[in-house]
Motif scaffolding. Structure first.
Motif, PDB file in Angstrom:
ATOM      1  N   GLN A   1     -11.486   3.706   3.997  1.00  0.00           N
ATOM      2  CA  GLN A   1     -10.392   4.153   4.859  1.00  0.00           C
ATOM      3  C   GLN A   1      -9.046   4.024   4.171  1.00  0.00           C
ATOM      4  N   GLY A   2      -8.838   2.902   3.496  1.00  0.00           N
ATOM      5  CA  GLY A   2      -7.584   2.699   2.776  1.00  0.00           C
ATOM      6  C   GLY A   2      -7.411   3.706   1.653  1.00  0.00           C
ATOM      7  N   ASN A   3      -8.515   4.033   1.001  1.00  0.00           N
ATOM      8  CA  ASN A   3      -8.486   5.025  -0.068  1.00  0.00           C
ATOM      9  C   ASN A   3      -8.063   6.391   0.478  1.00  0.00           C
ATOM     10  N   GLN A   4      -8.554   6.745   1.661  1.00  0.00           N
ATOM     11  CA  GLN A   4      -8.182   8.013   2.288  1.00  0.00           C
ATOM     12  C   GLN A   4      -6.683   8.051   2.597  1.00  0.00           C
ATOM     13  N   ILE A   5      -6.156   6.929   3.048  1.00  0.00           N
ATOM     14  CA  ILE A   5      -4.734   6.870   3.379  1.00  0.00           C
ATOM     15  C   ILE A   5      -3.890   7.031   2.125  1.00  0.00           C
ATOM     16  N   ILE A   6      -4.271   6.350   1.047  1.00  0.00           N
ATOM     17  CA  ILE A   6      -3.543   6.498  -0.218  1.00  0.00           C
ATOM     18  C   ILE A   6      -3.556   7.950  -0.674  1.00  0.00           C
ATOM     19  N   LEU A   7      -4.714   8.598  -0.576  1.00  0.00           N
ATOM     20  CA  LEU A   7      -4.826   9.994  -1.001  1.00  0.00           C
ATOM     21  C   LEU A   7      -3.928  10.891  -0.164  1.00  0.00           C
TER      22      LEU A   7
ATOM     23  N   MET B   1      -6.062   3.851  -9.090  1.00  0.00           N
ATOM     24  CA  MET B   1      -6.744   3.931  -7.795  1.00  0.00           C
ATOM     25  C   MET B   1      -7.736   2.781  -7.645  1.00  0.00           C
ATOM     26  N   GLU B   2      -8.398   2.418  -8.740  1.00  0.00           N
ATOM     27  CA  GLU B   2      -9.341   1.306  -8.689  1.00  0.00           C
ATOM     28  C   GLU B   2      -8.611  -0.010  -8.429  1.00  0.00           C
ATOM     29  N   TYR B   3      -7.402  -0.140  -8.974  1.00  0.00           N
ATOM     30  CA  TYR B   3      -6.589  -1.325  -8.698  1.00  0.00           C
ATOM     31  C   TYR B   3      -6.325  -1.430  -7.197  1.00  0.00           C
ATOM     32  N   VAL B   4      -5.968  -0.324  -6.557  1.00  0.00           N
ATOM     33  CA  VAL B   4      -5.706  -0.328  -5.117  1.00  0.00           C
ATOM     34  C   VAL B   4      -6.975  -0.645  -4.340  1.00  0.00           C
ATOM     35  N   ARG B   5      -8.099  -0.042  -4.741  1.00  0.00           N
ATOM     36  CA  ARG B   5      -9.365  -0.322  -4.050  1.00  0.00           C
ATOM     37  C   ARG B   5      -9.748  -1.792  -4.173  1.00  0.00           C
ATOM     38  N   ARG B   6      -9.521  -2.359  -5.347  1.00  0.00           N
ATOM     39  CA  ARG B   6      -9.818  -3.780  -5.547  1.00  0.00           C
ATOM     40  C   ARG B   6      -8.905  -4.638  -4.672  1.00  0.00           C
ATOM     41  N   PHE B   7      -7.645  -4.228  -4.577  1.00  0.00           N
ATOM     42  CA  PHE B   7      -6.692  -4.932  -3.714  1.00  0.00           C
ATOM     43  C   PHE B   7      -7.160  -4.903  -2.257  1.00  0.00           C
ATOM     44  N   LEU B   8      -7.590  -3.748  -1.776  1.00  0.00           N
ATOM     45  CA  LEU B   8      -8.080  -3.630  -0.405  1.00  0.00           C
ATOM     46  C   LEU B   8      -9.324  -4.486  -0.197  1.00  0.00           C
ATOM     47  N   ARG B   9     -10.223  -4.453  -1.171  1.00  0.00           N
ATOM     48  CA  ARG B   9     -11.480  -5.197  -1.061  1.00  0.00           C
ATOM     49  C   ARG B   9     -11.212  -6.701  -0.959  1.00  0.00           C
TER      50      ARG B   9
ATOM     51  N   LEU C   1       0.824  -1.198   0.000  1.00  0.00           N
ATOM     52  CA  LEU C   1       0.000   0.000   0.000  1.00  0.00           C
ATOM     53  C   LEU C   1       0.867   1.260   0.000  1.00  0.00           C
ATOM     54  N   VAL C   2       1.937   1.270   0.786  1.00  0.00           N
ATOM     55  CA  VAL C   2       2.833   2.430   0.839  1.00  0.00           C
ATOM     56  C   VAL C   2       3.533   2.630  -0.506  1.00  0.00           C
ATOM     57  N   LEU C   3       4.100   1.557  -1.054  1.00  0.00           N
ATOM     58  CA  LEU C   3       4.838   1.675  -2.313  1.00  0.00           C
ATOM     59  C   LEU C   3       3.911   1.978  -3.487  1.00  0.00           C
ATOM     60  N   ALA C   4       2.657   1.531  -3.392  1.00  0.00           N
ATOM     61  CA  ALA C   4       1.695   1.816  -4.464  1.00  0.00           C
ATOM     62  C   ALA C   4       1.520   3.319  -4.647  1.00  0.00           C
ATOM     63  N   SER C   5       1.521   4.062  -3.544  1.00  0.00           N
ATOM     64  CA  SER C   5       1.347   5.513  -3.646  1.00  0.00           C
ATOM     65  C   SER C   5       2.493   6.144  -4.424  1.00  0.00           C
ATOM     66  N   TYR C   6       3.677   5.569  -4.313  1.00  0.00           N
ATOM     67  CA  TYR C   6       4.849   6.105  -5.013  1.00  0.00           C
ATOM     68  C   TYR C   6       4.764   5.830  -6.515  1.00  0.00           C
ATOM     69  N   VAL C   7       4.323   4.638  -6.873  1.00  0.00           N
ATOM     70  CA  VAL C   7       4.188   4.270  -8.281  1.00  0.00           C
ATOM     71  C   VAL C   7       3.076   5.084  -8.946  1.00  0.00           C
ATOM     72  N   ILE C   8       1.954   5.261  -8.249  1.00  0.00           N
ATOM     73  CA  ILE C   8       0.819   5.993  -8.814  1.00  0.00           C
ATOM     74  C   ILE C   8       1.201   7.431  -9.157  1.00  0.00           C
ATOM     75  N   ARG C   9       1.968   8.075  -8.282  1.00  0.00           N
ATOM     76  CA  ARG C   9       2.310   9.487  -8.466  1.00  0.00           C
ATOM     77  C   ARG C   9       3.531   9.679  -9.369  1.00  0.00           C
ATOM     78  N   ALA C  10       4.202   8.611  -9.756  1.00  0.00           N
ATOM     79  CA  ALA C  10       5.480   8.718 -10.474  1.00  0.00           C
ATOM     80  C   ALA C  10       5.381   9.518 -11.763  1.00  0.00           C
ATOM     81  N   ASP C  11       4.255   9.420 -12.466  1.00  0.00           N
ATOM     82  CA  ASP C  11       4.107  10.143 -13.737  1.00  0.00           C
ATOM     83  C   ASP C  11       3.431  11.499 -13.554  1.00  0.00           C
TER      84      ASP C  11
END
Length: 266
Positions: free
Chosen positions: A107-113, A89-97, A71-81
């Motif tokens: 809650q996880g979505n809020q943390i990523i944001l 973001m939907e990939y992360v939400r699906r992962f959490l689900r 979850l932490v590293l995902a935020s870095y990859v998402i913002r890289a470009d």
């Protein structure tokens, strides 16, 4: 205090306090609540909830480390470009689900944001802390588990249909700091096409990490190495859902290998 609060707080501390500690503890609270009370969680079992066996608790800790790290590293990859894509973001939400249950998604979505916002405000500082997180991961997870973590991140980068150079560079950076290699990233980027009937033979060779001019012995050696490193049994401690993802990847490696074997008459 549940195990995820400890892990969340420790990793969260790498993100400038007090925000970092709050984020880590908040994520820990969410996941501990799910572990303790949600029957819908995909990985809850009596072994995790009731067993006092040291091995079970150790496996739970490894799984929690893996999931939080992703979850932490995902935020870095998402913002890289420089963009936050809906598909990512939907990939992360699906992962959490899938891993934590429906109640964790918001809650996880809020943390990523919040992590994305922190990266936007201080990109260089965020990059330094991501490096620290990766180094901690390298000491906490075995080689095959780190490969599977990287595979999830590559799939995240591919979720919008393309992997721009900025995201590829972020993946290279994460891999290097986790004790992996650029070739591991390249293999995973090419894995889906290299194993499919639509993919080229050249893409299949990229999966194995060898040149089309390699000898039969070199190709066989490369395959044996991949098969050993990516075998699903090596990530079994991380839970059934992670093991299933590893099985899919293992099948794709074998499909790429069969394409090459057929072309060589092996």
């Amino acid at each position: 205090m549940g195990i995820f609060k400890w892990i969340g707080g420790a990793l969260g501390f790498m993100f400038a306090p007090p925000l970092g500690i709050f984020l880590g503890y908040f994520l820990g609270s969410i996941i501990d609540g799910i572990i303790d009370g949600s029957e819908s969680s995909s990985y809850q079992s009596e072994d995790y909830a009731q067993s006092s066996d040291t091995g079970s608790r150790y496996d739970t800790g490894r799984r929690n480390s893996f999931l939080f790290s992703l979850l932490v590293l995902a935020s870095y990859v998402i913002r890289a470009d420089g963009k936050v894509m809906h598909s990512e973001m939907e990939y992360v939400r699906r992962f959490l689900r899938v891993n934590f249950g429906e109640s964790s998604v918001e809650q996880g979505n809020q943390i990523i944001l919040r992590l994305l916002e922190e990266q936007k405000k201080s990109p260089y500082l965020f990059q330094q802390r991501i490096r620290q997180v990766c180094q901690q991961i390298a000491g906490a997870l075995n080689y095959s588990e780190r490969l599977q973590l990287l595979n999830f991140l590559v799939d995240l980068a591919k979720s919008d249909g393309t992997v721009p150079q900025s995201e590829l560079n972020a993946l290279y950076e994460i891999a290097q700091n986790m004790g992996l290699s650029r070739s591991d990233v390249d293999m995973m980027v090419n894995l889906e096409r290299g194993s499919s009937s639509e993919g080229t033979l050249e893409e299949a060779y990229k999966v194995l990490g060898v040149s089309p001019t390699a000898t039969d012995d070199e190709v066989k050696k490369a395959y044996r190495k991949l098969a050993l490193e990516h075998h699903p049994d090596r990530v079994s401690a991380l839970g059934d859902d992670v093991r299933k993802a590893a099985e899919k990847k293992f099948q794709e490696i074998n499909a790429a290998k069969e394409k090459i074997w057929k072309s060589r008459g092996l």
